[in-house]
Design an enzyme around this catalytic site. Sequence first.
Site, mmCIF file in Angstrom:
data_model
loop_
_atom_site.group_PDB
_atom_site.id
_atom_site.type_symbol
_atom_site.label_atom_id
_atom_site.label_comp_id
_atom_site.label_asym_id
_atom_site.label_seq_id
_atom_site.Cartn_x
_atom_site.Cartn_y
_atom_site.Cartn_z
ATOM 1 C CE LYS B 115 -4.170 -2.639 1.720
ATOM 2 N NZ LYS B 115 -5.019 -2.403 2.320
ATOM 3 N N GLY B 168 -10.085 -6.110 6.354
ATOM 4 C CA GLY B 168 -10.145 -5.636 7.297
ATOM 5 C C GLY B 168 -8.811 -6.375 8.254
ATOM 6 C CE LYS B 240 -14.735 -3.524 -0.339
ATOM 7 N NZ LYS B 240 -14.199 -3.532 -1.917
ATOM 8 C CD GLU B 291 -7.335 -1.650 -0.594
ATOM 9 O OE1 GLU B 291 -6.581 -1.275 1.275
ATOM 10 O OE2 GLU B 291 -7.451 -2.782 -0.668
ATOM 11 N NE ARG B 295 -7.346 -8.617 -4.084
ATOM 12 C CZ ARG B 295 -9.186 -8.871 -2.918
ATOM 13 N NH1 ARG B 295 -10.614 -9.329 -3.813
ATOM 14 N NH2 ARG B 295 -8.472 -7.502 -2.241
ATOM 15 N NE ARG B 339 -18.473 -8.589 0.615
ATOM 16 C CZ ARG B 339 -17.173 -9.040 0.679
ATOM 17 N NH1 ARG B 339 -16.142 -9.417 1.932
ATOM 18 N NH2 ARG B 339 -17.077 -8.156 -0.011
#
Lengths: 155, 500
Positions: B115, B168, B240, B291, B295, B339
């Site tokens: 990062k 996270g 998320k 960021e 992927r 989710r």
Amino acid sequence: MQHRFSLKGEDVDVALVRKNGGLSYQGHSVTVDARGRLKLTLADGSSCTAHAAKVGDVWWVHMQGRTFALERIEPGASSQDHGDGLVAPMPGKILETLVKAGDTVEAGQPMMVLEAMKMEHRIVAAHAGTVVAVHFQSGDQVNQGAVLLELEDTN
Amino acid sequence: MEKVLVANRGEIACRVLRACREAGIQTVAICAANDAGSMFPELADEVVMLQGDTIAETYLNQSQLLEAARSTGAQAIHPGFGFLSERADFAQAVLDAGLIWIGPSPHAIEKMGDKMTARKTMKAAGVPVIPGEEIELEDEAAALSALEEAAQRVGYPLLLKASSGGGGKGMRAVTEPSGFAEAAAGARREAIAAFGDGRIYIERLLTGSKHIEIQIIADRTGHTVHLGERECSVQRRHQKVFEEAPGPTMTPAIREAMGEAAVAAAKAVDYEGAGTVEFLLAPNGEFFFLEMNTRIQVEHPVTEMVTGVDIVREQLRIAAGEPMSCGTVQMRGHAIEVRLYAEDPANGFLPSIGPLAVFCPPEGPGIRLDTGVREGDDVTPNYDPMLAKLIVWAPSRVEALERMRRALDEFVVLGTTTNVAFLRDLCDNEDVVSGSTTTTTIDDTWPQGWSPVEHEALTQAALLSAAAGETLGLHRPSRSGPSSADGPSSPFSTLSRRFP
């Protein structure tokens, strides 16, 4: 036909009454169809289908988008009392012990750090008190339900 | 490219294995012993069992994975997300072994995966970044004191992030100086445990902002396009939980500017394949680079639903050297993903374990379920507690929310506590309904934690159901069914009598 369940830490006695080929409780009634499905008619006249499954001592019931986990208590017994012992919520590894026996802690104070499922979880004091015993040290593996430490209420 | 090894497990392994099957590509799954009964190995043509017990010994074990590819004759490796997906050294090792890496170059992963480097690269490319400071000290004591000094310069509230982090993990929000030392130590420890890298950077926490990300695809013929945005503002502990496309408050002007910035970001590192550039969108319309995820992302299905592009299939195509198949992309309708986690939202969202005694997902129009579990599986503490992603599509956002409510009401999971009821509550949340969600919506709505609204009649009905189940013995596996004893006899027993 009386059964006792633990609901949010309280024991509830459910006395069933046979009625119109089904069973009823508090004005709600249920029949079971040929495939074992529960057909409910609530006291307000509405009806729905419930899914139910028993895992261990716990009955899991789903109806109208809600899921309930009801632990059945054997007749005569009452729900298990963990006292003031703080119990591991899941299997994991103790990363850090922040208190020792004899320490006084305030409500909300972190006492242990547990790693499980790749995340850290803090075991915090639910109330102010004195630490009576610490049963695990950092690096120890613990099983779900293991009593991690014991806390005595400050009066 | 005739045979692909999928270097992942669970839901994303299923997603990739299915895409390969559809494309007529042979597949190899890798599988730890404690995953042997899972769904994903069954979707592969070949399975290589991994040696070892821990994640480091199995799914993160580069030499074992490369050996599995060699022994099975796989020509390419798809890393999925998490695990080794953003490890430049693994991508390089795959290339060095003469295999195709289904993803961007090790150089691009390195530039974006770290990062701190990403911030510098983006600054240089003219993409706006969040005010913050970067600490590159390896020594624990030195790093902690340097972090503390930097925190004073950056100002509170602030965010601590693991340099090689994601999901996270290793991330902490700190609102005042008194909580800094504990948060910094915890973030470092979690970062080292999860990524083997304790470097951390500090940035200002921009409250009231939206998390918007742009999906990009780049192929070797020089095409780099973006597939529009996803809004993923609704987060808990930077994880998320509710994602949608398009963003409910997005304007064509911001979409164009952000899309251009994302494409510029990708081009700055000669990006290839699918990737996501994440931005923070401030209430005044300013946006900052957060960021780039080099992927496939967990929430990619919402983009697939509104654009009609099969992103995983495009990854396979691009890795094989073909041009991408999608031309000018238009968004159609609205998609939402939630989710489903094995966790107890009423108890601080603690991960839960147990059997999936009943796992009965919703069906019907506009519903997509991406999962790696099925009824009868056990949820163990070995892996991430995400059970499934429920995605709905509808012509409008209002209808998509209505469909999500219906779908969640139909979703039956018994035996393990899940966050279904929390997700259902979220669908009625004022900010979610109006589309004005920010990254602090969950904390603002439930500052004391979430708990379900009590419903006395339903609770009594549930007690009745459980008591009836107990009385009638519905839980006994040997049960012949309450009606079969006195009801009509089964046709099968009749058949067996007639045709012995």
